[in-house]
Design a protein around this motif. Structure first.
Motif, PDB file in Angstrom:
ATOM      1  N   PHE A  67       0.881  -1.163   0.000  1.00  0.00           N
ATOM      2  CA  PHE A  67       0.000   0.000   0.000  1.00  0.00           C
ATOM      3  C   PHE A  67       0.921   1.215   0.000  1.00  0.00           C
ATOM      4  O   PHE A  67       1.664   1.447   0.945  1.00  0.00           O
ATOM      5  N   VAL A  68       0.869   1.996  -1.062  1.00  0.00           N
ATOM      6  CA  VAL A  68       1.765   3.137  -1.223  1.00  0.00           C
ATOM      7  C   VAL A  68       0.969   4.433  -1.111  1.00  0.00           C
ATOM      8  O   VAL A  68      -0.019   4.634  -1.822  1.00  0.00           O
ATOM      9  N   LEU A  69       1.401   5.310  -0.238  1.00  0.00           N
ATOM     10  CA  LEU A  69       0.796   6.632  -0.090  1.00  0.00           C
ATOM     11  C   LEU A  69       1.673   7.640  -0.818  1.00  0.00           C
ATOM     12  O   LEU A  69       2.826   7.851  -0.454  1.00  0.00           O
ATOM     13  N   ALA A  70       1.111   8.274  -1.852  1.00  0.00           N
ATOM     14  CA  ALA A  70       1.871   9.237  -2.658  1.00  0.00           C
ATOM     15  C   ALA A  70       1.721  10.637  -2.073  1.00  0.00           C
ATOM     16  O   ALA A  70       1.166  11.544  -2.691  1.00  0.00           O
ATOM     17  N   SER A  71       2.200  10.804  -0.856  1.00  0.00           N
ATOM     18  CA  SER A  71       2.014  12.069  -0.158  1.00  0.00           C
ATOM     19  C   SER A  71       3.036  12.219   0.955  1.00  0.00           C
ATOM     20  O   SER A  71       3.388  11.237   1.621  1.00  0.00           O
ATOM     21  N   ALA A  72       3.464  13.464   1.171  1.00  0.00           N
ATOM     22  CA  ALA A  72       4.377  13.757   2.278  1.00  0.00           C
ATOM     23  C   ALA A  72       3.616  14.140   3.536  1.00  0.00           C
ATOM     24  O   ALA A  72       4.234  14.430   4.567  1.00  0.00           O
ATOM     25  N   SER A  73       2.279  14.146   3.466  1.00  0.00           N
ATOM     26  CA  SER A  73       1.460  14.629   4.577  1.00  0.00           C
ATOM     27  C   SER A  73       1.531  13.714   5.800  1.00  0.00           C
ATOM     28  O   SER A  73       1.102  12.558   5.741  1.00  0.00           O
ATOM     29  N   PRO A  74       2.040  14.225   6.932  1.00  0.00           N
ATOM     30  CA  PRO A  74       2.036  13.403   8.142  1.00  0.00           C
ATOM     31  C   PRO A  74       0.623  13.136   8.651  1.00  0.00           C
ATOM     32  O   PRO A  74       0.384  12.121   9.292  1.00  0.00           O
ATOM     33  N   ALA A  75      -0.315  14.038   8.335  1.00  0.00           N
ATOM     34  CA  ALA A  75      -1.698  13.842   8.780  1.00  0.00           C
ATOM     35  C   ALA A  75      -2.337  12.661   8.061  1.00  0.00           C
ATOM     36  O   ALA A  75      -3.017  11.836   8.681  1.00  0.00           O
ATOM     37  N   ARG A  76      -2.120  12.559   6.741  1.00  0.00           N
ATOM     38  CA  ARG A  76      -2.665  11.413   5.998  1.00  0.00           C
ATOM     39  C   ARG A  76      -2.045  10.110   6.499  1.00  0.00           C
ATOM     40  O   ARG A  76      -2.741   9.096   6.648  1.00  0.00           O
ATOM     41  N   LEU A  77      -0.759  10.137   6.734  1.00  0.00           N
ATOM     42  CA  LEU A  77      -0.080   8.940   7.235  1.00  0.00           C
ATOM     43  C   LEU A  77      -0.652   8.533   8.587  1.00  0.00           C
ATOM     44  O   LEU A  77      -0.898   7.347   8.842  1.00  0.00           O
ATOM     45  N   ALA A  78      -0.897   9.513   9.451  1.00  0.00           N
ATOM     46  CA  ALA A  78      -1.432   9.217  10.779  1.00  0.00           C
ATOM     47  C   ALA A  78      -2.835   8.631  10.701  1.00  0.00           C
ATOM     48  O   ALA A  78      -3.181   7.715  11.452  1.00  0.00           O
ATOM     49  N   VAL A  79      -3.665   9.137   9.780  1.00  0.00           N
ATOM     50  CA  VAL A  79      -5.019   8.607   9.616  1.00  0.00           C
ATOM     51  C   VAL A  79      -4.965   7.141   9.201  1.00  0.00           C
ATOM     52  O   VAL A  79      -5.679   6.290   9.754  1.00  0.00           O
ATOM     53  N   LEU A  80      -4.116   6.825   8.228  1.00  0.00           N
ATOM     54  CA  LEU A  80      -4.012   5.443   7.760  1.00  0.00           C
ATOM     55  C   LEU A  80      -3.473   4.523   8.858  1.00  0.00           C
ATOM     56  O   LEU A  80      -3.979   3.414   9.052  1.00  0.00           O
ATOM     57  N   ARG A  81      -2.461   4.981   9.573  1.00  0.00           N
ATOM     58  CA  ARG A  81      -1.898   4.149  10.643  1.00  0.00           C
ATOM     59  C   ARG A  81      -2.928   3.874  11.728  1.00  0.00           C
ATOM     60  O   ARG A  81      -3.041   2.753  12.225  1.00  0.00           O
ATOM     61  N   ALA A  82      -3.695   4.903  12.094  1.00  0.00           N
ATOM     62  CA  ALA A  82      -4.730   4.720  13.118  1.00  0.00           C
ATOM     63  C   ALA A  82      -5.815   3.765  12.646  1.00  0.00           C
ATOM     64  O   ALA A  82      -6.482   3.119  13.458  1.00  0.00           O
TER      65      ALA A  82
END
Length: 209
Positions: A3-18
């Motif tokens: 699953f690859v997230l094409a974004s530098a956004s820490p907020a998007r990363l945090a949402v997916l991790r949660a």
């Protein structure tokens, strides 16, 4: 499947991790201004979705480099308020003007999404969509606004505010999907994954480790 997230956004990363997904992050680096310039007259949803797709497509070669199957997710958020579609303020001066226009009003935070499924052999299936959420802004005092701008937080986020950070103090309420305001809509991403033949639970960690 990665699953690859094409974004530098820490907020998007945090949402997916949660939400149980640990993505690989590949930053797209696309020229957003150039893409927007080529979309004169397009509806806000079309603009954000085009940006999301451009981000996802920009990292396909890297994501597919291992020859393994992967799904690439790109997102882009902008605020539609007062008949204008705005992105990241970039500077304190612009952010202050944005907040002068936003305070005590409502806007639509629109997040475009693109999901690209790569089969590892050059094949690709694509699904796109957008999510719109109404945001009701409070009226920060001059002292509060000065302090908020002093943190630098609003300069590099869509519309000059966050829901999950310091800006959350100045959001009166929302109507719609909160995860979309943060940067990636979980309900929409789930639906787009289904369109390319995947289920979100495929990416959850297994119980046996």
């Amino acid at each position: 499947m990665r699953f690859v997230l094409a974004s530098a956004s820490p907020a998007r990363l945090a949402v997916l991790r949660a939400a149980g997904i640990e993505p690989s992050v590949i930053v797209s680096g696309v020229d957003e201004d150039a893409i927007i310039a080529g979309l004169t007259g397009a509806a806000p949803e079309q603009v954000t979705t085009a940006l999301a797709l451009a981000k996802a497509e920009a990292v396909v070669e890297t994501a597919a480099g291992t020859g393994s199957a992967a799904v690439v997710v790109g997102c882009d958020s902008m605020l539609f308020i007062g008949g204008e579609l705005v992105g990241k303020p970039g500077t304190a001066e612009v952010a202050r003007k944005r907040w002068a226009a936003m305070a005590g009003r409502t806007g639509e935070l629109i997040t475009g999404h693109a999901v690209l499924r790569l089969d590892g052999a050059g094949g690709r299936v694509t699904a796109t969509g957008s999510e719109s959420t109404t945001v009701r802004f409070a009226e920060p005092s001059q002292q509060e606004l000065d302090a908020y701008l002093g943190t630098g937080e609003p300069f590099q986020v869509a519309g000059g505010f966050t829901l999950d950070g310091l800006g959350g103090w100045f959001v009166q309420g929302i109507d719609g999907d909160p995860s979309s305001v943060i940067g990636i809509s979980l309900p929409l991403t789930r639906r787009l994954l289904a369109e390319v033949g995947l289920t979100v639970v495929d990416f959850w960690p297994s119980r046996d480790g």
